[in-house]
Design an enzyme around this catalytic site. Structure first.
Site, PDB file in Angstrom:
ATOM      1  N   GLY A  46      57.365  52.076  97.394  1.00  3.50           N
ATOM      2  CA  GLY A  46      57.281  52.386  95.971  1.00  3.50           C
ATOM      3  C   GLY A  46      56.565  51.282  95.231  1.00  3.50           C
ATOM      4  N   GLN A  51      54.330  46.173  88.197  1.00  3.54           N
ATOM      5  CA  GLN A  51      54.138  45.311  89.367  1.00  3.54           C
ATOM      6  C   GLN A  51      52.665  44.985  89.636  1.00  3.54           C
ATOM      7  OE1 GLN A  51      56.784  47.835  91.993  1.00  3.54           O
ATOM      8  NE2 GLN A  51      57.253  45.775  92.744  1.00  3.54           N
ATOM      9  N   CYS A  93      61.701  44.793  97.628  1.00  2.00           N
ATOM     10  CA  CYS A  93      60.821  45.038  96.487  1.00  2.00           C
ATOM     11  C   CYS A  93      59.548  44.230  96.708  1.00  2.00           C
ATOM     12  CB  CYS A  93      61.521  44.591  95.202  1.00  2.00           C
ATOM     13  SG  CYS A  93      60.509  44.770  93.728  1.00  2.00           S
ATOM     14  N   LEU A  94      58.397  44.845  96.477  1.00  2.00           N
ATOM     15  CA  LEU A  94      57.134  44.136  96.707  1.00  2.00           C
ATOM     16  C   LEU A  94      56.995  42.895  95.829  1.00  2.00           C
ATOM     17  CD1 LEU A  94      54.653  47.148  97.030  1.00  2.00           C
ATOM     18  CD2 LEU A  94      55.515  45.684  98.877  1.00  2.00           C
ATOM     19  N   HIS A 135      64.970  52.844  92.053  1.00  2.00           N
ATOM     20  CA  HIS A 135      64.466  51.465  92.069  1.00  2.00           C
ATOM     21  C   HIS A 135      63.209  51.349  91.190  1.00  2.00           C
ATOM     22  CE1 HIS A 135      63.434  47.563  94.213  1.00  2.00           C
ATOM     23  NE2 HIS A 135      62.293  47.878  93.628  1.00  2.00           N
ATOM     24  N   GLU A 136      62.280  52.289  91.375  1.00  2.00           N
ATOM     25  CA  GLU A 136      61.017  52.221  90.615  1.00  2.00           C
ATOM     26  C   GLU A 136      61.255  52.496  89.145  1.00  2.00           C
ATOM     27  OE1 GLU A 136      58.637  50.796  92.035  1.00  2.00           O
ATOM     28  OE2 GLU A 136      59.563  50.970  94.005  1.00  2.00           O
ATOM     29  N   HIS A 139      62.131  49.478  87.236  1.00  2.00           N
ATOM     30  CA  HIS A 139      60.999  48.610  86.894  1.00  2.00           C
ATOM     31  C   HIS A 139      60.435  48.954  85.506  1.00  2.00           C
ATOM     32  CE1 HIS A 139      60.221  46.029  90.313  1.00  2.00           C
ATOM     33  NE2 HIS A 139      60.287  47.033  91.169  1.00  2.00           N
TER      34      HIS A 139
HETATM   35 NI    NI Z   1      60.548  46.917  93.210  1.00  2.00          NI
END
Ligand code: NI
Length: 168
Positions: A46, A51, A93-94, A135-136, A139
């Site tokens: 994701g 991000q 998470c990236l 999760h996304e 953000h």
């Molecule tokens: Ni994330």
């Protein structure tokens, strides 16, 4: 288009509430195209626009790495309509390379969003898809997965988080 640099924890853009998309114009199409390149390159499940440094209400989920039948899905101006149940799963998470934590979230989610063609759709999701969507979505609200861990777990991560935020 081009891959963009992924913003790492410590960058204030990750704490902003992202702005709604009013029109799916060329700028938005280009942003989505860049995000697709970025998520593929990073092998992410994701990715949310903040991000890549853009505080806009867009995220994408690509579960093709874990589910061969899955395709990348773009969510513009998503709304969480319904959640149900609770489940603990490990997440990464990236924006937090190398950090994985068990997080409790809703087990089921119903989400409504707009796709790149401007059509509204709804998805009922369970399992890893529900997890990725929740999760996304966080953000876009300026929330991060570490906000959902216990204070003990956060204390244990403190040194690593400090290190990450220095590199951002
Ligand atoms: Ni994330």
């Amino acid at each position: 288009m081009a891959e963009r640099q992924i913003v790492i924890y410590g960058d204030p853009v990750l704490r902003e509430v992202a702005k709604p998309i009013e029109e799916i114009d060329q700028e938005i199409k280009d942003l989505v195209s860049d995000m697709v390149d970025t998520i593929k390159e990073a092998n992410g499940l994701g990715l949310a626009a903040p991000q890549v440094g853009e505080s806009r209400r867009i995220f994408m989920v690509d579960l093709s790495a874990v589910d061969m039948t899955a395709t990348l899905k773009v969510f513009i101006n998503p709304e969480i309509i319904e959640t149900e149940g609770e489940i603990e799963l490990e997440e990464g998470c990236l924006s937090f390379p190398g950090i994985y934590q068990k997080i409790t979230r809703s087990a089921h989610v119903k989400v409504r969003a707009t796709d790149l063609d401007g059509s509204q759709f709804e998805i009922d999701a369970d399992g890893i898809l529900a997890r990725a969507i929740l999760h996304e979505y966080d953000h876009l609200e300026g929330k991060l997965f570490i906000d959902r861990i216990s204070s003990i777990a956060r204390t244990m991560l403190r040194g690593r988080l400090r290190k990450l935020s220095k590199t951002s």
